[in-house]
Design a protein around this motif. Sequence first.
Motif, PDB file in Angstrom:
ATOM      1  N   ILE A 177       0.841  -1.199   0.000  1.00  0.00           N
ATOM      2  CA  ILE A 177       0.000   0.000   0.000  1.00  0.00           C
ATOM      3  C   ILE A 177       0.877   1.251   0.000  1.00  0.00           C
ATOM      4  O   ILE A 177       0.624   2.212  -0.734  1.00  0.00           O
ATOM      5  CB  ILE A 177      -0.950   0.005   1.217  1.00  0.00           C
ATOM      6  N   PHE A 178       1.923   1.239   0.813  1.00  0.00           N
ATOM      7  CA  PHE A 178       2.862   2.371   0.837  1.00  0.00           C
ATOM      8  C   PHE A 178       3.485   2.581  -0.539  1.00  0.00           C
ATOM      9  O   PHE A 178       3.662   3.719  -0.991  1.00  0.00           O
ATOM     10  CB  PHE A 178       3.970   2.116   1.853  1.00  0.00           C
ATOM     11  N   LEU A 193       2.263   1.518  -3.609  1.00  0.00           N
ATOM     12  CA  LEU A 193       1.284   1.885  -4.633  1.00  0.00           C
ATOM     13  C   LEU A 193       0.780   3.315  -4.473  1.00  0.00           C
ATOM     14  O   LEU A 193       0.439   3.977  -5.460  1.00  0.00           O
ATOM     15  CB  LEU A 193       0.101   0.911  -4.597  1.00  0.00           C
ATOM     16  N   THR A 194       0.697   3.795  -3.249  1.00  0.00           N
ATOM     17  CA  THR A 194       0.230   5.160  -3.007  1.00  0.00           C
ATOM     18  C   THR A 194       1.340   6.192  -3.134  1.00  0.00           C
ATOM     19  O   THR A 194       1.076   7.395  -3.066  1.00  0.00           O
ATOM     20  CB  THR A 194      -0.385   5.275  -1.597  1.00  0.00           C
ATOM     21  N   GLY A 195       2.573   5.720  -3.325  1.00  0.00           N
ATOM     22  CA  GLY A 195       3.699   6.643  -3.464  1.00  0.00           C
ATOM     23  C   GLY A 195       4.305   7.078  -2.146  1.00  0.00           C
ATOM     24  O   GLY A 195       5.271   7.842  -2.129  1.00  0.00           O
ATOM     25  N   ILE A 196       3.743   6.582  -1.020  1.00  0.00           N
ATOM     26  CA  ILE A 196       4.261   6.993   0.291  1.00  0.00           C
ATOM     27  C   ILE A 196       5.699   6.518   0.468  1.00  0.00           C
ATOM     28  O   ILE A 196       6.563   7.258   0.962  1.00  0.00           O
ATOM     29  CB  ILE A 196       3.376   6.427   1.423  1.00  0.00           C
ATOM     30  N   ARG A 197       5.955   5.284   0.046  1.00  0.00           N
ATOM     31  CA  ARG A 197       7.301   4.738   0.235  1.00  0.00           C
ATOM     32  C   ARG A 197       8.330   5.508  -0.588  1.00  0.00           C
ATOM     33  O   ARG A 197       9.414   5.803  -0.116  1.00  0.00           O
ATOM     34  CB  ARG A 197       7.316   3.255  -0.151  1.00  0.00           C
ATOM     35  N   GLN A 198       7.983   5.841  -1.825  1.00  0.00           N
ATOM     36  CA  GLN A 198       8.911   6.612  -2.645  1.00  0.00           C
ATOM     37  C   GLN A 198       9.092   8.015  -2.081  1.00  0.00           C
ATOM     38  O   GLN A 198      10.188   8.583  -2.115  1.00  0.00           O
ATOM     39  CB  GLN A 198       8.411   6.687  -4.091  1.00  0.00           C
ATOM     40  N   GLY A 228       9.189   2.608  -8.301  1.00  0.00           N
ATOM     41  CA  GLY A 228       7.827   2.229  -7.923  1.00  0.00           C
ATOM     42  C   GLY A 228       7.589   0.738  -8.090  1.00  0.00           C
ATOM     43  O   GLY A 228       7.044   0.072  -7.205  1.00  0.00           O
ATOM     44  N   THR A 264       7.120  -2.121  -5.086  1.00  0.00           N
ATOM     45  CA  THR A 264       5.901  -2.932  -5.054  1.00  0.00           C
ATOM     46  C   THR A 264       6.239  -4.418  -4.996  1.00  0.00           C
ATOM     47  O   THR A 264       5.641  -5.176  -4.217  1.00  0.00           O
ATOM     48  CB  THR A 264       5.030  -2.649  -6.286  1.00  0.00           C
TER      49      THR A 264
END
Length: 465
Positions: free
Chosen positions: A125-126, A128-133, A308, A312
């Motif tokens: 989820i992090f 896919l939502t871009g939070i991790r990047q 990304g 994932t």
Amino acid sequence: MTQLKPRPTTGDLFDIAGRGSTVGREVRGGITTFVAVAYIILLIPIILSGAKDVTGAQLSIPQLTTAVTLSAALTTILMGLVGNAPFALASGLGVAPVVAFQAAPHMTWAQAMGLVVLEGVVIVIFALTGIRQLIMDAIPTPVKHAIGVGIGMFIALIGLVDAGFVGKGAGTPVTLGVGGHLAGWPIVVFCAGLLLTFALFVRKVPGALLIGIVAATVLAVVVNAMVPGLKWGVVTPELPSQVIATPDFGLLFDVDLFGGFASAGFLTATVVLFTLVLSGFFDAMGTILGVGEEAGMTDPDGRIQGIGRILTIDGLGAVIGGGAGASANTVVVESAAGVGEGARTGLASLVTGGLFAAAMFLTPLAAVVPAQAAAPALVLVGALMMTAVRKIEWDSLDLAIPAFLTISLMPFTYSITNGVGAGIIAYTVIKAARGRLDEIHWLLWIISAIFVGYFGIGFIEGLVG
């Protein structure tokens, strides 16, 4: 008349030429990574089978071996095809002990693996939502460089410890060999392999790391046959009585997603899940940044191309690992060995993943390479990754202190996550102390607070009982 486009070649599919590599280098790199990380196939089952769950049940080593190799094969092949990166994935050494000794005593194995799957879902989820990047982009470039250097020191120390060249001292945390001295044929094998690998590498011999590992393994097998009773560690270098072994898929899909919260209690299960997410998240992030930089996949700001997709797949690795019963899969730091051999694309990951798949049936053969034979590659790659230290502005204390903590705490605490956390906290505090608040990304305040909680989790648990 419309002409059909020719089917892309392997090189076109992975952009091998565009990344300055060749098919031969990718294949050698993939094999080298597998050989360097093959010990996971034996070590993870030993760790997990050595613990009992809340019912007193223990996991079967044959079933664990199948789970580890199957999940590693699937996720590494996915990384190659989707992420196009030379990163192997396997059960993480930083996560497996959490599952074995922090989760299992409070819940069943199925419930513990359920938490591992949930960890992967959170990380996906992090991603896919871009939070991790966004988090990766928020980390200052000097700290990113320091992460690569720290990982280099970390994997070099792993190699030295696994080989027995560095050991626990009497009155000191570490020492040379045993009691301050080097002794025994296993150390001779390591030193011979290390010097041979150095010599081949500096002479630019293609496949230097792989040749060194194979040569050291052959020497180890010969020595072990001539001098019985030697202590090699997890893997004893002896020719197996059989080459083929039948996989045991008994742990596959034996997962209880939410039962751990009822069995262990909401607070305990949440603490375990938090630890799993944090360890998996930042261990992988540090490895991807460090090894990716070594592979030439970063831009001047330290951003990884195709990050990304890579993030994932890394998150899916935890889901697949938990579903297979092998703990969480994550990008392994030993991928640096393949990168050191020249791997730059996902083709190398396909080779490594294929070897993991073969290892499901060839476990006895995979168990021939001792740590003393694989360790020289880790030491050499550690030395190569140290070169990134020149990119850090050591004249600026704002950057030097966080970089130093990041670099030193990875090997000193045997954890990539600890090094990343200490560096980020130090950077944030020092910049704030100097009144340079505009240089602190707003996310760093949140990440720093999370790491403060991570480092103080034992104290917090004591307060809340």
